[in-house]
Write an enzyme that holds these catalytic residues in place. Sequence first.
Site, short mmCIF file in Angstrom:
data_model
loop_
_atom_site.label_atom_id
_atom_site.label_comp_id
_atom_site.label_asym_id
_atom_site.label_seq_id
_atom_site.Cartn_x
_atom_site.Cartn_y
_atom_site.Cartn_z
N ALA A 111 18.22 6.21 -49.55
CA ALA A 111 17.22 5.20 -49.89
C ALA A 111 15.84 5.58 -49.35
O ALA A 111 15.67 6.58 -48.63
CB ALA A 111 17.65 3.84 -49.36
N HIS A 112 14.86 4.77 -49.70
CA HIS A 112 13.45 5.03 -49.39
C HIS A 112 13.21 5.08 -47.88
O HIS A 112 13.66 4.23 -47.13
CB HIS A 112 12.56 3.97 -50.03
CG HIS A 112 12.98 2.57 -49.79
ND1 HIS A 112 14.15 2.03 -50.26
CD2 HIS A 112 12.36 1.56 -49.13
CE1 HIS A 112 14.22 0.77 -49.91
NE2 HIS A 112 13.18 0.45 -49.21
N GLY A 113 12.48 6.11 -47.48
CA GLY A 113 12.04 6.18 -46.10
C GLY A 113 13.03 6.79 -45.13
O GLY A 113 12.76 6.84 -43.93
N ALA A 146 15.19 3.67 -44.54
CA ALA A 146 14.63 4.03 -43.24
C ALA A 146 15.67 4.44 -42.20
O ALA A 146 15.45 4.31 -40.99
CB ALA A 146 13.78 2.88 -42.70
N ARG A 181 11.86 7.49 -53.14
CA ARG A 181 10.62 7.56 -52.38
C ARG A 181 10.32 6.17 -51.81
O ARG A 181 10.74 5.15 -52.36
CB ARG A 181 9.47 8.05 -53.27
CG ARG A 181 9.02 7.06 -54.33
CD ARG A 181 7.82 7.61 -55.13
NE ARG A 181 7.24 6.61 -55.97
CZ ARG A 181 7.46 6.51 -57.29
NH1 ARG A 181 8.29 7.33 -57.90
NH2 ARG A 181 6.86 5.57 -57.98
#
Lengths: 347, 347, 347
Positions: A246-248, A266, A225
């Site tokens: 990974a996050h995003g 991202a 998250r």
Amino acid sequence: MKFSELVNRIDPAAATNLTAGLEHDPDILGVSAIEEPLPQTLSYIEGAKFAHHIASTPVSALILPNDPDLQSQATDRGLAWVVSSLPRKLFAQAIAEFYQPFRLDAEIHPTAVIHPSAQLGDKVAIGANVVIQADVVLGDGVCVHPNVVIYPQVRIGEGTTLHANCTIHERTVIGSGCVIHSGAVIGAEGFGFVPTPEGWFKMQQSGYVILEDQVEIGCNSTVDRPALGTTVIRRNTKIDNLVHIAHGCQVGENCIMAGQVGLAGAVKVGNQVILAGQVGIVDHIEIGDGAIASAKAGVHHNVKAGEIVTGVPAISHKLFIKATAVFNRLPEMYQTLRRLQKQIESD
Amino acid sequence: MKFSELVNRIDPAAATNLTAGLEHDPDILGVSAIEEPLPQTLSYIEGAKFAHHIASTPVSALILPNDPDLQSQATDRGLAWVVSSLPRKLFAQAIAEFYQPFRLDAEIHPTAVIHPSAQLGDKVAIGANVVIQADVVLGDGVCVHPNVVIYPQVRIGEGTTLHANCTIHERTVIGSGCVIHSGAVIGAEGFGFVPTPEGWFKMQQSGYVILEDQVEIGCNSTVDRPALGTTVIRRNTKIDNLVHIAHGCQVGENCIMAGQVGLAGAVKVGNQVILAGQVGIVDHIEIGDGAIASAKAGVHHNVKAGEIVTGVPAISHKLFIKATAVFNRLPEMYQTLRRLQKQIESD
Amino acid sequence: MKFSELVNRIDPAAATNLTAGLEHDPDILGVSAIEEPLPQTLSYIEGAKFAHHIASTPVSALILPNDPDLQSQATDRGLAWVVSSLPRKLFAQAIAEFYQPFRLDAEIHPTAVIHPSAQLGDKVAIGANVVIQADVVLGDGVCVHPNVVIYPQVRIGEGTTLHANCTIHERTVIGSGCVIHSGAVIGAEGFGFVPTPEGWFKMQQSGYVILEDQVEIGCNSTVDRPALGTTVIRRNTKIDNLVHIAHGCQVGENCIMAGQVGLAGAVKVGNQVILAGQVGIVDHIEIGDGAIASAKAGVHHNVKAGEIVTGVPAISHKLFIKATAVFNRLPEMYQTLRRLQKQIESD
């Protein structure tokens, strides 16, 4: 069961067109691969590459593509057959007639630890030693295998399966018909640390993960998250084992990611994208719809829709193939260049 | 809360210098990213790259770098702002004002299985189905999430968190303030097998793992113990998901390792080293302080302090960039070389 | 214990040939590595590279190769020594005299959840919160650490150890003397999806996994079952952490796979094959007996017996070394080529 009955179950439309071999209408006891065939089974042939098996296969029936030549070969051998524009899909449907994966009974094991605020739908199956924390919502028919841990405020849609020892972190939203395989971790803290003169300073990860319907996440894969907002994987995207998202990241629909793929923070992935094994994508990259990254590609630049990329850093697959062919000749090329150089400079 | 109160909480020194926008001193309901901004929130701008957002952002307040131009733009928009030499760090502090990750209450769940010889500090939280074996020592405030297994003789320092389904093997020593994420395995047997004419002979792994204070180990990552001695990760080093640290590695302070990095046996990593995603380092290599290995690098030779390396086998990043540019032109270069060769030899 | 007693225990044949240093027959308290030596311990020297340690080592005894020069140096220092053609193996045996890994007592923890149809052999150890489902068969002396989940119809041979939090899926067959390390997942569904115009269609995975005797599977590694037939890993093959073996692979005997290796579907690996860290092999490839793939190799073509391959796509190791050396000179080579080109064209 009889071949005609099997076809009728898996593809009623095709069943009405059964034309050959049905004098015999053989009994089908199961399915087998054309390269490891078994008597009294159904197998399939997808194209010309496997056609030579028809002459000698011990199976009783075949799924064939729309190829009159293959069909007449099968007829000549006395095999029953059915035609499909997607032989492999029909074969998958036949497997599912003979085999369904193990499911828990729709009951709650007495050793499960379920917070009183959790809401469980109808016909939910909860295995031994499962831990479900506050405000979790499970839809109808959810199956949670033993030793799974669900952190607070997670929502899981109808018919989703969580396999043993997986962990679902706080606030994660999982759609219906998803499969989370054993050991996977969904919604854990993204890897967010701010460089400071005193070292790495932790940025709390207040966002959450959304998996839409029909998403599968492989064994021991991880989806993190973000600090803010969401990490999203859209409907029907399938992710293999040991993959790291990974996050995003925002991953589109109907994508495939093979084993050990890694997406840094991202990354945006379009729809129908294929990432082969061990591909890595650096942070903030965008991958267009229908793009393909070959095994082990390291993607450092945006990839356009439909593009195929290979190598580290990844370039056009065609260019990579040509450049690699020359790479393998670099030693001789170097010798040639030095010889020419001497020749010219001695002139 | 009021903007001025928020700043006062997260950076009292900066609060005394608040100069602009405070006529309004807006109410701040939360934080948001400048690229996904929300009204009545605080965001941050780290540098010129994001400066164009100031003109239209709906947020109420900004953390800005020490840049008078950006500051006057914010003032012109009527935004409240505060200056920081580390805007991202201050923003991380602001996130932590509004959000703290889920923690268990400081109590011991009745389903936890704790060996009578284990010593538990004050305010320890032990989740459901946790298993703690003989002679384990947990410091004050340790939080052990559900279904964690701790083998005998493990020591864990104050305030460390172990997330669900992770496994800590015998004799591991973990410092204070560490986070071991879900599914990680610390202190398992190193991969030690001796080649013999009869096949691989197992070498028992009698050493143990030491994680110093403030170390984080990502989800499903693994840190193995050696045959003799220790595997050590020094203070404040942060390791992402699915990373493998083999037996006998010595990793310094304040390092960062991104997802899917792998260190083979007995690698020595200095302080402040950055290993990007999917980097691999072969056994017995030494990486100097402050060195960086780019994503997917395969490090076969020692790396000096401060050096940046890329590629497989990894070379100087600058050389790699130049050589890769030529690699992409290899097909045309090959043609040129052959043309010259013909020309010269026909002379 | 006395050195002579230790040697007698670990290698009775060698003990009869003990010739030097035995006037002293020192007390040996443990073992130590020659690079981190401790007094009153036994260490070993495998070859000339470490010979310089003999002059100053504080250990009391050494295992030496059959090298009269090293032996006389040891005698001169007053060290006890024993000769072995496999010094490292003998050292591994010495470690095992002083150290054995933690094992559970041969009893069944009351929190374990065991289906009444499961069959357990003699002296089986079952840890806390283990879940064993219907029709599982465990051989004598099997040790199942806490929080392991075993799905139905699994068979596990004598003396095999399953570490904490690992998951064994339905129908898996595991031989005797195997070790499945923490978090590993054996026998989960292979990654089988059929492309259709409506997206990916799941193919059920009705096969199962076979691990023969003495196989080890590292922490958080995954071995998937196929749609039909079996995934097989033959006897004495050792697999490190975070490795992915896809559905339908056939891996031979006595192979070694280092951390983060990935095999795509239906790969065939011979005997005595070595795959170094982060190697990837694409689907349906065959690797011959005794072949070696270097770290990070990406294998796209069949590899012959005994071949050593490197690079992506993997080529002969020798060619790769030569081509890479030229790769690092590509910038200057490009300049040279352009200079020659201008020179010739201006002629």
